[in-house]
Write a protein that holds these residues in place. Structure first.
Motif, PDB file in Angstrom:
ATOM      1  N   ARG A   1       4.559   0.530 -10.340  1.00 44.19           N
ATOM      2  CA  ARG A   1       3.623   0.204  -9.266  1.00 44.19           C
ATOM      3  C   ARG A   1       3.101  -1.213  -9.464  1.00 44.19           C
ATOM      4  O   ARG A   1       2.708  -1.596 -10.556  1.00 44.19           O
ATOM      5  CB  ARG A   1       2.444   1.174  -9.267  1.00 44.19           C
ATOM      6  CG  ARG A   1       1.417   0.858  -8.165  1.00 44.19           C
ATOM      7  CD  ARG A   1       0.292   1.861  -8.141  1.00 44.19           C
ATOM      8  NE  ARG A   1       0.840   3.185  -7.865  1.00 44.19           N
ATOM      9  CZ  ARG A   1       0.299   4.309  -8.312  1.00 44.19           C
ATOM     10  NH1 ARG A   1      -0.792   4.290  -9.031  1.00 44.19           N
ATOM     11  NH2 ARG A   1       0.848   5.466  -8.023  1.00 44.19           N
TER      12      ARG A   1
ATOM     13  N   GLY B   1       0.311  -3.942  -7.407  1.00 40.50           N
ATOM     14  CA  GLY B   1      -0.704  -3.916  -6.376  1.00 40.50           C
ATOM     15  C   GLY B   1      -1.669  -5.068  -6.477  1.00 40.50           C
ATOM     16  O   GLY B   1      -1.675  -5.817  -7.461  1.00 40.50           O
TER      17      GLY B   1
ATOM     18  N   LEU C   1      -3.775  -2.954  -1.731  1.00 41.41           N
ATOM     19  CA  LEU C   1      -2.390  -2.809  -1.290  1.00 41.41           C
ATOM     20  C   LEU C   1      -1.537  -2.573  -2.523  1.00 41.41           C
ATOM     21  O   LEU C   1      -1.661  -3.310  -3.508  1.00 41.41           O
ATOM     22  CB  LEU C   1      -1.930  -4.062  -0.543  1.00 41.41           C
ATOM     23  CG  LEU C   1      -0.481  -4.081  -0.065  1.00 41.41           C
ATOM     24  CD1 LEU C   1      -0.254  -3.012   1.007  1.00 41.41           C
ATOM     25  CD2 LEU C   1      -0.118  -5.455   0.461  1.00 41.41           C
ATOM     26  N   SER C   2      -0.692  -1.544  -2.492  1.00 39.24           N
ATOM     27  CA  SER C   2       0.184  -1.270  -3.636  1.00 39.24           C
ATOM     28  C   SER C   2       1.542  -0.779  -3.154  1.00 39.24           C
ATOM     29  O   SER C   2       1.678  -0.251  -2.046  1.00 39.24           O
ATOM     30  CB  SER C   2      -0.442  -0.227  -4.562  1.00 39.24           C
ATOM     31  OG  SER C   2      -0.546   1.020  -3.921  1.00 39.24           O
ATOM     32  N   HIS C   3       2.543  -0.974  -4.015  1.00 36.71           N
ATOM     33  CA  HIS C   3       3.886  -0.472  -3.752  1.00 36.71           C
ATOM     34  C   HIS C   3       4.359   0.240  -5.009  1.00 36.71           C
ATOM     35  O   HIS C   3       4.276  -0.307  -6.105  1.00 36.71           O
ATOM     36  CB  HIS C   3       4.856  -1.591  -3.380  1.00 36.71           C
ATOM     37  CG  HIS C   3       6.225  -1.085  -3.086  1.00 36.71           C
ATOM     38  ND1 HIS C   3       6.518  -0.377  -1.939  1.00 36.71           N
ATOM     39  CD2 HIS C   3       7.374  -1.140  -3.799  1.00 36.71           C
ATOM     40  CE1 HIS C   3       7.797  -0.044  -1.955  1.00 36.71           C
ATOM     41  NE2 HIS C   3       8.336  -0.493  -3.079  1.00 36.71           N
ATOM     42  N   THR C   4       4.856   1.477  -4.840  1.00 39.45           N
ATOM     43  CA  THR C   4       5.330   2.284  -5.961  1.00 39.45           C
ATOM     44  C   THR C   4       6.805   2.610  -5.746  1.00 39.45           C
ATOM     45  O   THR C   4       7.193   3.047  -4.669  1.00 39.45           O
ATOM     46  CB  THR C   4       4.520   3.595  -6.076  1.00 39.45           C
ATOM     47  OG1 THR C   4       3.133   3.273  -6.169  1.00 39.45           O
ATOM     48  CG2 THR C   4       4.945   4.392  -7.290  1.00 39.45           C
TER      49      THR C   4
ATOM     50  N   ASP D   1       9.266   6.747  -3.002  1.00 38.93           N
ATOM     51  CA  ASP D   1       8.876   5.332  -2.939  1.00 38.93           C
ATOM     52  C   ASP D   1       7.934   5.129  -1.764  1.00 38.93           C
ATOM     53  O   ASP D   1       8.197   5.621  -0.660  1.00 38.93           O
ATOM     54  CB  ASP D   1      10.093   4.422  -2.757  1.00 38.93           C
ATOM     55  CG  ASP D   1      11.020   4.420  -3.963  1.00 38.93           C
ATOM     56  OD1 ASP D   1      10.683   5.039  -4.985  1.00 38.93           O
ATOM     57  OD2 ASP D   1      12.077   3.780  -3.867  1.00 38.93           O
ATOM     58  N   ASN D   2       6.825   4.410  -1.993  1.00 40.19           N
ATOM     59  CA  ASN D   2       5.866   4.244  -0.907  1.00 40.19           C
ATOM     60  C   ASN D   2       5.062   2.965  -1.047  1.00 40.19           C
ATOM     61  O   ASN D   2       4.982   2.381  -2.125  1.00 40.19           O
ATOM     62  CB  ASN D   2       4.930   5.448  -0.831  1.00 40.19           C
ATOM     63  CG  ASN D   2       4.015   5.557  -2.031  1.00 40.19           C
ATOM     64  OD1 ASN D   2       3.050   4.826  -2.142  1.00 40.19           O
ATOM     65  ND2 ASN D   2       4.323   6.487  -2.934  1.00 40.19           N
ATOM     66  N   THR D   3       4.490   2.552   0.065  1.00 35.62           N
ATOM     67  CA  THR D   3       3.554   1.429   0.133  1.00 35.62           C
ATOM     68  C   THR D   3       2.248   1.973   0.683  1.00 35.62           C
ATOM     69  O   THR D   3       2.250   2.697   1.683  1.00 35.62           O
ATOM     70  CB  THR D   3       4.097   0.317   1.044  1.00 35.62           C
ATOM     71  OG1 THR D   3       5.354  -0.119   0.523  1.00 35.62           O
ATOM     72  CG2 THR D   3       3.142  -0.856   1.112  1.00 35.62           C
ATOM     73  N   LYS D   4       1.140   1.629   0.018  1.00 32.80           N
ATOM     74  CA  LYS D   4      -0.164   2.186   0.379  1.00 32.80           C
ATOM     75  C   LYS D   4      -1.162   1.069   0.659  1.00 32.80           C
ATOM     76  O   LYS D   4      -1.272   0.123  -0.109  1.00 32.80           O
ATOM     77  CB  LYS D   4      -0.671   3.060  -0.773  1.00 32.80           C
ATOM     78  CG  LYS D   4      -1.988   3.731  -0.522  1.00 32.80           C
ATOM     79  CD  LYS D   4      -2.339   4.616  -1.719  1.00 32.80           C
ATOM     80  CE  LYS D   4      -3.667   5.273  -1.568  1.00 32.80           C
ATOM     81  NZ  LYS D   4      -3.994   6.098  -2.748  1.00 32.80           N
TER      82      LYS D   4
END
Length: 174
Positions: free
Chosen positions: A110, A112, A125-128, A137-140
């Motif tokens: 991750r 962010g 904002l983060s991306h895993t 896999d996701n972007t939050k």
């Protein structure tokens, strides 16, 4: 009775947060929301409990317990955070993921950024990315509002390949 207990927990968290000095990456939070799947009209429940601690020995320790529509994931991780100016920081985490059932464990990464917009608003904002479970896999994106110096509530939106998550989070920073 449940409403009285929830109100008591919220009041206790706010009182405890009044005098503490908050660190941007040392916190405990709880999220609750819904999962909307792209392939069907059905939706599911989402909840997550997260604890993140900055330490002198390991810069950042993270523990997460996620319930994604009755699929449980326990995440144990380490990472680092670097301040950018006085109001922002970037961070990176590596998590070991243990899945309930017959799914093999894997690793996730991750990255962010957290940034304070004003004295009470924060955007995150983060991306895993997962090593074996690519569907996770996701972007939050989160927008939080600090009710006190160390207690915030936020609205979150996560986008993955086959689902989206809308959730609300209560966070107590230390």
């Amino acid at each position: 009775m449940k409403r009285i207990m929830a109100a008591g927990i919220a009041a206790t968290a706010i009182c405890l947060s009044m005098n503490a000095n908050a660190s941007s990456m040392t916190y405990v939070d709880y999220s609750i929301g819904t999962v909307d799947y792209d392939s069907s009209s059905s939706s599911g429940d989402y909840s997550a409990f997260t604890a993140s601690i900055e330490t002198p020995i390991l810069p950042l320790i993270s523990i997460e317990s996620i319930d994604l529509n009755d699929s449980n994931i326990l995440k144990l991780g380490i990472g680092a955070s670097i301040g950018i100016g006085s109001a922002s920081n970037i961070y990176g985490l590596v998590h070991y993921n243990d899945y309930e059932g017959n799914t093999d464990s894997d690793i996730s990464f991750r990255v962010g950024i957290n940034s304070t917009i004003s004295d009470r608003l924060e955007v995150r904002l983060s991306h895993t990315m997962y090593s074996d479970q690519d569907g996770l896999d996701n972007t939050k994106l989160s927008l939080g509002y600090y009710l006190t110096q160390n207690f915030s509530v936020s609205g979150n939106y996560a986008v993955a390949d086959t689902y989206n998550i809308m959730s609300a989070t209560a966070r107590l920073s230390f």
